[in-house]
Design a protein around this motif. Structure first.
Motif, PDB file in Angstrom:
ATOM      1  N   MET A 186       0.788  -1.312  -0.080  1.00  0.00           N
ATOM      2  CA  MET A 186       0.109  -0.092  -0.104  1.00  0.00           C
ATOM      3  C   MET A 186       0.774   1.440   0.028  1.00  0.00           C
ATOM      4  O   MET A 186       1.849   1.204   0.633  1.00  0.00           O
ATOM      5  N   MET A 188       0.420   5.231   0.730  1.00  0.00           N
ATOM      6  CA  MET A 188      -0.542   6.372   0.956  1.00  0.00           C
ATOM      7  C   MET A 188       0.335   7.458   1.244  1.00  0.00           C
ATOM      8  O   MET A 188       0.219   8.496   0.786  1.00  0.00           O
ATOM      9  N   THR A 189       1.286   7.376   2.214  1.00  0.00           N
ATOM     10  CA  THR A 189       1.884   8.557   2.862  1.00  0.00           C
ATOM     11  C   THR A 189       2.725   8.978   2.122  1.00  0.00           C
ATOM     12  O   THR A 189       3.923   8.555   1.256  1.00  0.00           O
ATOM     13  N   CYS A 220       7.117   3.285   1.488  1.00  0.00           N
ATOM     14  CA  CYS A 220       6.393   2.337   0.919  1.00  0.00           C
ATOM     15  C   CYS A 220       7.070   0.929   1.002  1.00  0.00           C
ATOM     16  O   CYS A 220       8.082   0.901   0.530  1.00  0.00           O
ATOM     17  N   SER A 221       6.536   0.284   2.064  1.00  0.00           N
ATOM     18  CA  SER A 221       6.932  -0.922   2.595  1.00  0.00           C
ATOM     19  C   SER A 221       7.063  -1.980   1.561  1.00  0.00           C
ATOM     20  O   SER A 221       5.818  -2.113   0.808  1.00  0.00           O
ATOM     21  N   LYS A 263      16.164   2.062   8.506  1.00  0.00           N
ATOM     22  CA  LYS A 263      15.203   2.154   9.761  1.00  0.00           C
ATOM     23  C   LYS A 263      15.927   1.538  11.113  1.00  0.00           C
ATOM     24  O   LYS A 263      16.724   1.086  11.162  1.00  0.00           O
ATOM     25  N   LEU A 424       7.254   0.627  15.420  1.00  0.00           N
ATOM     26  CA  LEU A 424       6.820   0.616  14.172  1.00  0.00           C
ATOM     27  C   LEU A 424       5.339   0.244  14.399  1.00  0.00           C
ATOM     28  O   LEU A 424       4.587   1.079  13.607  1.00  0.00           O
ATOM     29  N   GLU A 429      -0.152   2.803  10.110  1.00  0.00           N
ATOM     30  CA  GLU A 429      -1.463   2.487   9.990  1.00  0.00           C
ATOM     31  C   GLU A 429      -2.197   3.201  11.220  1.00  0.00           C
ATOM     32  O   GLU A 429      -3.285   2.710  11.806  1.00  0.00           O
ATOM     33  N   SER A 431      -0.742   6.833  13.741  1.00  0.00           N
ATOM     34  CA  SER A 431      -0.063   6.669  15.001  1.00  0.00           C
ATOM     35  C   SER A 431      -1.095   7.230  16.302  1.00  0.00           C
ATOM     36  O   SER A 431      -2.048   7.590  15.896  1.00  0.00           O
ATOM     37  N   GLY A 432      -0.661   7.246  17.328  1.00  0.00           N
ATOM     38  CA  GLY A 432      -1.361   7.075  18.557  1.00  0.00           C
ATOM     39  C   GLY A 432      -2.327   8.321  18.549  1.00  0.00           C
ATOM     40  O   GLY A 432      -3.716   7.782  18.315  1.00  0.00           O
ATOM     41  N   LEU A 437      -8.304   9.884  17.391  1.00  0.00           N
ATOM     42  CA  LEU A 437      -9.093  10.533  16.976  1.00  0.00           C
ATOM     43  C   LEU A 437     -10.252   9.761  15.823  1.00  0.00           C
ATOM     44  O   LEU A 437     -11.417  10.142  16.202  1.00  0.00           O
TER      45      LEU A 437
HETATM   46  C1  LIG Z   1       8.740   1.467   8.999  1.00  0.00           C
HETATM   47  C2  LIG Z   1       7.658   2.245   8.241  1.00  0.00           C
HETATM   48  C3  LIG Z   1       6.868   1.567   7.265  1.00  0.00           C
HETATM   49  C4  LIG Z   1       5.907   2.345   6.591  1.00  0.00           C
HETATM   50  N1  LIG Z   1       5.237   1.910   5.573  1.00  0.00           N
HETATM   51  C5  LIG Z   1       4.281   2.523   4.680  1.00  0.00           C
HETATM   52  C6  LIG Z   1       3.937   1.933   3.884  1.00  0.00           C
HETATM   53  O1  LIG Z   1       4.201   0.802   3.357  1.00  0.00           O
HETATM   54  N2  LIG Z   1       2.830   2.652   3.034  1.00  0.00           N
HETATM   55  C7  LIG Z   1       2.372   3.974   3.361  1.00  0.00           C
HETATM   56  O2  LIG Z   1       1.576   4.408   3.205  1.00  0.00           O
HETATM   57  N3  LIG Z   1       2.824   4.482   4.712  1.00  0.00           N
HETATM   58  C8  LIG Z   1       3.727   3.648   5.368  1.00  0.00           C
HETATM   59  N4  LIG Z   1       4.276   4.284   6.575  1.00  0.00           N
HETATM   60  C9  LIG Z   1       4.108   5.648   6.713  1.00  0.00           C
HETATM   61  C10 LIG Z   1       3.310   5.737   7.923  1.00  0.00           C
HETATM   62  O3  LIG Z   1       2.076   5.077   7.788  1.00  0.00           O
HETATM   63  C11 LIG Z   1       3.208   7.239   8.422  1.00  0.00           C
HETATM   64  O4  LIG Z   1       4.768   7.360   8.991  1.00  0.00           O
HETATM   65  C12 LIG Z   1       2.164   7.576   9.606  1.00  0.00           C
HETATM   66  O5  LIG Z   1       0.988   7.474   9.020  1.00  0.00           O
HETATM   67  C13 LIG Z   1       2.374   9.053  10.018  1.00  0.00           C
HETATM   68  O6  LIG Z   1       2.440  10.087   9.120  1.00  0.00           O
HETATM   69  P1  LIG Z   1       3.698  11.029   8.917  1.00  0.00           P
HETATM   70  O7  LIG Z   1       4.910  10.210   9.042  1.00  0.00           O
HETATM   71  O8  LIG Z   1       3.774  11.618   7.940  1.00  0.00           O
HETATM   72  O9  LIG Z   1       3.509  11.645  10.380  1.00  0.00           O
HETATM   73  P2  LIG Z   1       2.343  12.968  10.604  1.00  0.00           P
HETATM   74  O10 LIG Z   1       1.114  12.845   9.891  1.00  0.00           O
HETATM   75  O11 LIG Z   1       3.145  14.140  10.169  1.00  0.00           O
HETATM   76  O12 LIG Z   1       2.301  12.755  12.225  1.00  0.00           O
HETATM   77  C14 LIG Z   1       3.264  13.162  12.971  1.00  0.00           C
HETATM   78  C15 LIG Z   1       2.693  13.158  14.498  1.00  0.00           C
HETATM   79  O13 LIG Z   1       1.422  13.990  14.548  1.00  0.00           O
HETATM   80  C16 LIG Z   1       0.422  13.393  15.033  1.00  0.00           C
HETATM   81  N5  LIG Z   1      -0.849  13.884  14.494  1.00  0.00           N
HETATM   82  C17 LIG Z   1      -1.211  14.071  13.140  1.00  0.00           C
HETATM   83  N6  LIG Z   1      -2.312  14.823  13.025  1.00  0.00           N
HETATM   84  C18 LIG Z   1      -2.766  15.273  14.300  1.00  0.00           C
HETATM   85  C19 LIG Z   1      -3.881  15.819  15.003  1.00  0.00           C
HETATM   86  N7  LIG Z   1      -4.666  16.112  14.063  1.00  0.00           N
HETATM   87  N8  LIG Z   1      -3.899  15.992  16.104  1.00  0.00           N
HETATM   88  C20 LIG Z   1      -3.037  15.261  16.996  1.00  0.00           C
HETATM   89  N9  LIG Z   1      -2.025  14.564  16.675  1.00  0.00           N
HETATM   90  C21 LIG Z   1      -1.650  14.715  15.318  1.00  0.00           C
HETATM   91  C22 LIG Z   1       0.603  11.996  14.539  1.00  0.00           C
HETATM   92  O14 LIG Z   1      -0.005  11.043  15.500  1.00  0.00           O
HETATM   93  C23 LIG Z   1       2.164  11.692  14.806  1.00  0.00           C
HETATM   94  O15 LIG Z   1       2.362  11.450  15.992  1.00  0.00           O
HETATM   95  C24 LIG Z   1       5.424   3.533   7.163  1.00  0.00           C
HETATM   96  C25 LIG Z   1       5.961   4.218   7.935  1.00  0.00           C
HETATM   97  C26 LIG Z   1       6.989   3.459   8.940  1.00  0.00           C
HETATM   98  C27 LIG Z   1       7.644   3.965  10.084  1.00  0.00           C
END
Ligand SMILES: Cc1cc2nc3c(=O)[nH]c(=O)nc-3n(C[C@H](O)[C@H](O)[C@H](O)COP(=O)(O)OP(=O)(O)OC[C@H]3O[C@@H](n4cnc5c(N)ncnc54)[C@H](O)[C@@H]3O)c2cc1C
Length: 545
Positions: A186, A188-189, A220-221, A263, A424, A429, A431-432, A437
């Protein structure tokens, strides 16, 4: 023939009081709470789960897990002639782990079995494989989770399902139609968007045969997957696409791997930054409904991110228990030292609570197809389990490592990789904060979810007055409505109540008693080992590891 034993009598000293590692890991025989959960919710699959445990926990598999993390994946963007291939090469041990996982039914079983309990059996496999090599879980989990998302486009489902439901692992980089087994990732990010998917900038334009995508993804893992569910913008809004690694005319798609992430953990699994250079894609689901479409996949990957921390905790506490049962300090076995018993018992409570909630959620997944109440419950409870189990995992692994003393800090032991892994599952999927929310949104928009949870929590009413008091307090909290800044408190409260209700109904009496006193009634210190219970109860709990 005698098994090989290392020599203990050395020229300068004799080696003793250093526990000899067991051969393999007892993933089934050594885990009574897991057995209990499977026999209760997926008895028809107990044989398969046990066989999976024997295969994954074997000495050969443990060694493959070690090798896959020692010899890391390598990006190979070009071949020797300078042509782009955009591939990742893995150590053979990684492929061996993938073969074992797929062969056991990790991804396919829930969708192919006629017997009830397929998702519970899958959850057990996630929990067990995570204890040996969590890196390969990522592509297998995504293969499992992509299956229901494909239902948004029946023609795509017809072409991809058979390969996804195969128990054969085919690691070759060739067109999907020629393979014996398929994987889907998947994407998305994006850099600027992250959790806020609406900010995604990748664009899609229709062409004669499908769509062309231009843009990037920041994470993209498992980038050697055969295709990727990808979000991209159409004029109607964010839309979901399936981008295959190879186009239908047998060419490599213009999906470029820019670099691999260096990582903290999960190192056997590659995670890439990728770009789409007019990459060919097919649409999955309605234009503008991309988030809703891919959420079906996210819902299922979340189940696995809720079970993985339980697995990490179980391996960590099992390693700690093995060590302290076989090492003396100050003339007594470590496990018999009252303070060590307390620490082990406290860690066991988190592990058992997180296993119980994860398995209960998996059971709700099993009933989701036929029962809208179970589906609503699963939607809410999977978020509670994902949030809380991942929040507990890091501290539990850290304390378990300390039980091994200095030996736990050395890379020959599994403790260092166990220590690097927990963040991780907490981050991806959702984060906290994002998960919390999401829980608030579910409570507001899907009243059946909260109703189902209340019914579930009510089942344990009357069994313990402190549980009843905590439930009443939570009902007052929810009765007045939850503000956004209270979301973590609310999620933590509900997760703990659900764990406690499950332990009250299915766990042993000392476990439920200690869990409720510490996690619900506030009779707990700030670190592990601060239980307000007697030594014999602590010993009984520690003995369950
Ligand atoms: C090892 C690894 C593998 C991954 N593999 C994939 C993959 O295969 N495909 C894919 O699509 N993504 C992948 N990801 C991405 C992962 O899903 C994202 O890192 C994650 O969704 C958070 O997005 P971000 O890193 O942009 O952080 P941000 O969205 O910038 O968030 C940063 C912090 O802010 C907090 N935050 C954000 N919005 C709010 C709010 N409204 N109120 C309060 N707090 C908030 C979050 O909880 C987080 O703690 C992977 C990440 C890792 C670490």
């Amino acid at each position: 023939m005698q098994p090989y034993r290392p020599r203990s009598k050395l020229e300068t000293h004799e080696v003793f009081n250093q526990p000899e590692p067991p051969s393999g890991v007892a993933l089934w025989g050594g885990d009574a709470p897991l057995q209990q959960a499977i026999l209760a919710a997926a008895p028809a699959h107990a044989g398969k789960v046990e066989a999976f445990a024997a295969e994954i926990g074997s000495a050969e598999s443990v060694e493959d897990g070690r090798l896959a993390n020692r010899f890391l994946p390598e990006l190979v963007p070009f071949d020797r002639t300078g042509r782009r291939i955009d591939e990742v090469r893995f150590h053979p041990a990684y492929h061996a782990m993938m073969r074992r996982g797929f062969a056991g039914g990790y991804a396919a079983l829930p969708w192919t079995t006629d017997e009830p309990g397929g998702h519970v059996a899958h959850a057990a496999m996630v929990y067990m494989l995570t204890q040996i090599e969590p890196g390969v879980c990522c592509p297998m989990t995504m293969a499992y989770a992509a299956v229901p998302a494909l239902e948004a486009a029946p023609d795509l489902a017809a072409r991809w399902r058979p390969g996804l439901l195969s128990t054969a692992y085919d690691g070759r980089s060739i067109p999907a139609g020629q393979k014996t087994g398929l994987t889907l990732g998947m994407a998305m990010t994006e850099k600027q968007g992250g959790s806020d998917l609406r900010a995604n900038m990748t664009r899609a334009e229709p062409d004669d045969t499908g769509y062309r995508l231009l843009g990037h993804k920041w994470f993209c893992s498992a980038p050697m997957c055969d295709g990727f569910l990808t979000l991209a913008q159409l004029p109607e809004g964010l839309t979901c696409f399936l981008v295959p690694r190879w186009t239908p005319d047998g060419e490599r798609n213009t999906l470029q791997l820019m670099r691999l992430k260096d990582k903290l953990g999960n190192r056997s699994n590659a995670s890439a930054e990728i770009e789409y250079h007019s990459a060919w894609a097919e649409r999955l689901g309605e234009p503008g409904r991309g988030i809703a479409t891919i959420l079906e996949m996210v819902h299922h990957t979340r189940l696995d991110t809720a079970l993985a921390p339980a697995g990490l905790m179980r391996r960590a506490v099992a390693e700690a228990a093995w060590w302290v049962r076989n090492r003396n300090a100050f003339g007594t076995r470590l496990v018999d030292q009252p303070l060590m018993t307390m620490v082990l018992a406290d860690l066991a409570l988190d592990w058992m609570g997180c296993l119980a909630i994860g398995m209960r959620v998996a059971e709700a997944f099993d009933r989701s197809g036929a029962d809208p109440t179970a589906r609503a419950f699963a939607r809410l409870a999977v978020a509670l389990a994902k949030y809380w189990s991942n929040k507990r995992c890091g501290p539990v692994v850290l304390e378990a490592m300390e039980c091994l003393g200095g030996s736990g800090f050395v890379e020959e032991s599994p403790m260092p990789w166990l220590y690097r892994e927990p963040p991780l599952n907490a981050i991806w999927e959702g984060s906290g904060n994002i998960v919390c929310l999401d829980v608030l949104r579910t409570v507001q928009r899907l009243p059946q979810a909260m109703e189902a949870l209340q019914v579930e929590l009510g089942l344990a009413k009357g069994a313990d007055r402190r549980y009843d008091a905590a439930l009443d307090a939570a009902q007052r909290l929810f009765g007045r409505g939850i503000e956004e800044q209270e979301a973590r408190l609310a999620v933590e409260t509900l997760a703990l109540l659900l764990q406690a209700s499950l332990l009250l109904r299915t766990g042993s009496a000392p476990v439920a008693e200690a869990f409720i006193r510490t996690r619900l009634s506030g009779e707990w210190g700030r670190t592990a080992g601060t239980l307000p219970i007697g030594a014999s109860d602590a010993a009984a709990i520690a003995a369950m590891i």
